[in-house]
Design an enzyme around this catalytic site. Structure first.
Site, PDB file in Angstrom:
ATOM      1  N   ARG A  79       3.547 121.155   3.434  1.00 36.11           N
ATOM      2  CA  ARG A  79       2.329 120.643   2.634  1.00 36.11           C
ATOM      3  C   ARG A  79       1.517 122.004   2.126  1.00 36.11           C
ATOM      4  O   ARG A  79       1.303 123.084   3.057  1.00 36.11           O
ATOM      5  CB  ARG A  79       1.464 119.573   3.253  1.00 36.11           C
ATOM      6  CG  ARG A  79       2.271 118.484   3.489  1.00 36.11           C
ATOM      7  CD  ARG A  79       1.339 117.248   3.217  1.00 36.11           C
ATOM      8  NE  ARG A  79       0.297 116.972   4.179  1.00 36.11           N
ATOM      9  CZ  ARG A  79      -0.854 116.458   3.870  1.00 36.11           C
ATOM     10  NH1 ARG A  79      -0.938 115.814   2.793  1.00 36.11           N
ATOM     11  NH2 ARG A  79      -1.999 116.330   4.624  1.00 36.11           N
ATOM     12  N   LYS A 135       3.796 118.314  17.194  1.00 35.72           N
ATOM     13  CA  LYS A 135       4.897 118.045  15.908  1.00 35.72           C
ATOM     14  C   LYS A 135       6.328 118.181  16.017  1.00 35.72           C
ATOM     15  O   LYS A 135       6.701 119.340  16.535  1.00 35.72           O
ATOM     16  CB  LYS A 135       4.169 118.853  14.685  1.00 35.72           C
ATOM     17  CG  LYS A 135       4.755 118.619  13.558  1.00 35.72           C
ATOM     18  CD  LYS A 135       4.013 119.218  12.394  1.00 35.72           C
ATOM     19  CE  LYS A 135       4.367 119.309  10.990  1.00 35.72           C
ATOM     20  NZ  LYS A 135       3.638 119.518   9.729  1.00 35.72           N
ATOM     21  N   ARG A 145      -6.910 114.977  12.345  1.00 33.60           N
ATOM     22  CA  ARG A 145      -6.605 115.899  13.448  1.00 33.60           C
ATOM     23  C   ARG A 145      -7.387 114.936  14.682  1.00 33.60           C
ATOM     24  O   ARG A 145      -8.116 114.124  14.203  1.00 33.60           O
ATOM     25  CB  ARG A 145      -7.453 116.968  13.418  1.00 33.60           C
ATOM     26  CG  ARG A 145      -7.062 117.902  12.595  1.00 33.60           C
ATOM     27  CD  ARG A 145      -5.702 118.896  12.902  1.00 33.60           C
ATOM     28  NE  ARG A 145      -5.059 119.788  12.120  1.00 33.60           N
ATOM     29  CZ  ARG A 145      -4.477 119.746  11.005  1.00 33.60           C
ATOM     30  NH1 ARG A 145      -3.904 118.415  10.994  1.00 33.60           N
ATOM     31  NH2 ARG A 145      -4.075 120.363  10.160  1.00 33.60           N
TER      32      ARG A 145
END
Ligand code: ATP
Ligand code: BTN
Length: 321
Positions: A117, A182, A317
């Site tokens: 992104r 991730k 977050r």
């Protein structure tokens, strides 16, 4: 032979797992040992761990299972292209939207300019992960694209569950997480509109067995091999399952909208009930994550009450970081 062709052929030979000497490889491809050594350096620059033992030759540090276009084609009905070395699978499809049928797929083994992104880099070493893009013509137009990108995340986690790979979660809007790290990222890009329809390219990068030594990633990450815990992952079968599941989820979304997906997302939300912060440029809002709503907005419970937030510029977050 083109430069890449020789490197790919060397990798294919090494992927059997044995030592192969520079001399043997040189003979096989009709080039000198020095030229082989140069190709090996090039392959290492793609992120593949190869070592050399005096008197024995070259060997891969970790086994490699290459993607096979013939296998993919034989088990899929959509258009599928495997381009082992590419800049970005998303860019490749974006450049060709006029010629593509909805559902067409491009896969790669290595991306020189993989992107995330907001122009961030997606680290894409050779052969150890999955890099895949799908073209989708969304008749509902641009407004429906945000919801669609959440649907893609749900579909991919459910596909993993079908394969017995559990405990993978979602981070709004576009990430897959495993144990708070991730595992995969999704990038939906648009190439204008044709009539009312939106031309979308949905890209997914998933780490499968990425080397611990991989450099350039600025946050904690995970690989699917951790989720699989000893069981081996067949990369071709994984890609086929993902593609089929995506086709079905995208068609369902076109027919029924977000309605059926909100609950499915919330079950898999990594931060549900946990303190998070939403970062929007200079602004930060802290609260408890309460999943998503039917517009695909993230819901936050703050001292002011329940609020929904949506938009590509928001980063979520953990509040504890
Ligand atoms: P947000 O978009 O909400 O700010 P994000 O921090 O995950 O979330 P993205 O732009 O979605 O940001 O993804 C880019 C991030 O992913 C960067 O931190 C980058 O270092 C990291 N990254 C790059 N390649 C990989 C990879 N192969 N595996 C895991 N993470 C990666
Ligand atoms: C993110 O988390 O920011 C999204 C990462 C998306 C990476 C994939 S890999 C296949 C496709 N091609 C790209 O250049 N990016 C996407």
């Amino acid at each position: 032979m083109k430069e890449h062709t020789i490197k790919l052929a060397i990798l294919k030979a090494l992927s059997r797992g044995d030592f192969i000497s520079g001399e043997e490889l040189g003979e096989q491809f009709g080039i000198s040992r020095a030229a082989i050594s140069k190709h090996i350096k090039g392959i290492q620059a793609w992120g593949v761990d190869i070592f050399r033992v005096q008197g024995k030759g070259y060997q891969l540090s970790n086994p490699l299972q290459l993607l096979d276009e013939a296998v993919l084609k034989s088990q899929l009905t959509c258009a599928v292209e495997l381009i082992p070395i590419i800049d970005s699978t998303n860019q490749y499809l974006l450049d060709r939207v006029d010629e593509l049928e909805s559902g067409a797929v491009c896969l790669a083994e290595y991306q020189a300019k993989g992107r995330g992104r907001r122009g961030r880099e997606w680290v894409s070493p050779f052969g150890s992960n999955l890099y895949m893009s799908m073209f989708w013509r969304l008749d509902a137009g641009m407004a429906a694209a945000m919801g669609l990108s959440l649907v893609v995340g749900v579909a991919i986690v459910e596909a993993l569950e079908e394969l017995g790979l559990n405990e993978v979660k979602l981070k709004w809007p576009n990430d897959l997480y495993y144990q708070d790290r991730k595992l995969a990222g999704i990038l939906v890009e648009m190439s204008g509109q044709a009539g009312g329809a939106a031309n979308l390219v949905i890209g997914m990068g998933m780490n499968l067995m990425m080397s611990e030594q991989t450099e350039g990633i600025t946050q904690p990450w995970a690989s699917l091999s951790e989720v699989a815990n000893e069981r081996s992952i067949d990369r071709n079968q994984l890609a086929i399952t993902m593609i089929n599941t995506l086709h079905k989820a995208l068609s369902d979304y076109e027919l029924y909208g977000m309605a059926g997906f909100v609950e499915r997302w919330n079950r898999l939300d990594n931060f549900l009930g946990r303190p998070i912060k939403l970062i929007m440029g200079p602004r930060e809002i802290t609260g408890i994550a309460r999943g998503i709503n039917e517009q695909g907005a993230v819901i936050l419970e703050t001292n002011q009450g329940i609020e929904a937030f949506i938009g590509g510029e928001i980063s979520l977050r953990s509040a504890n970081n």
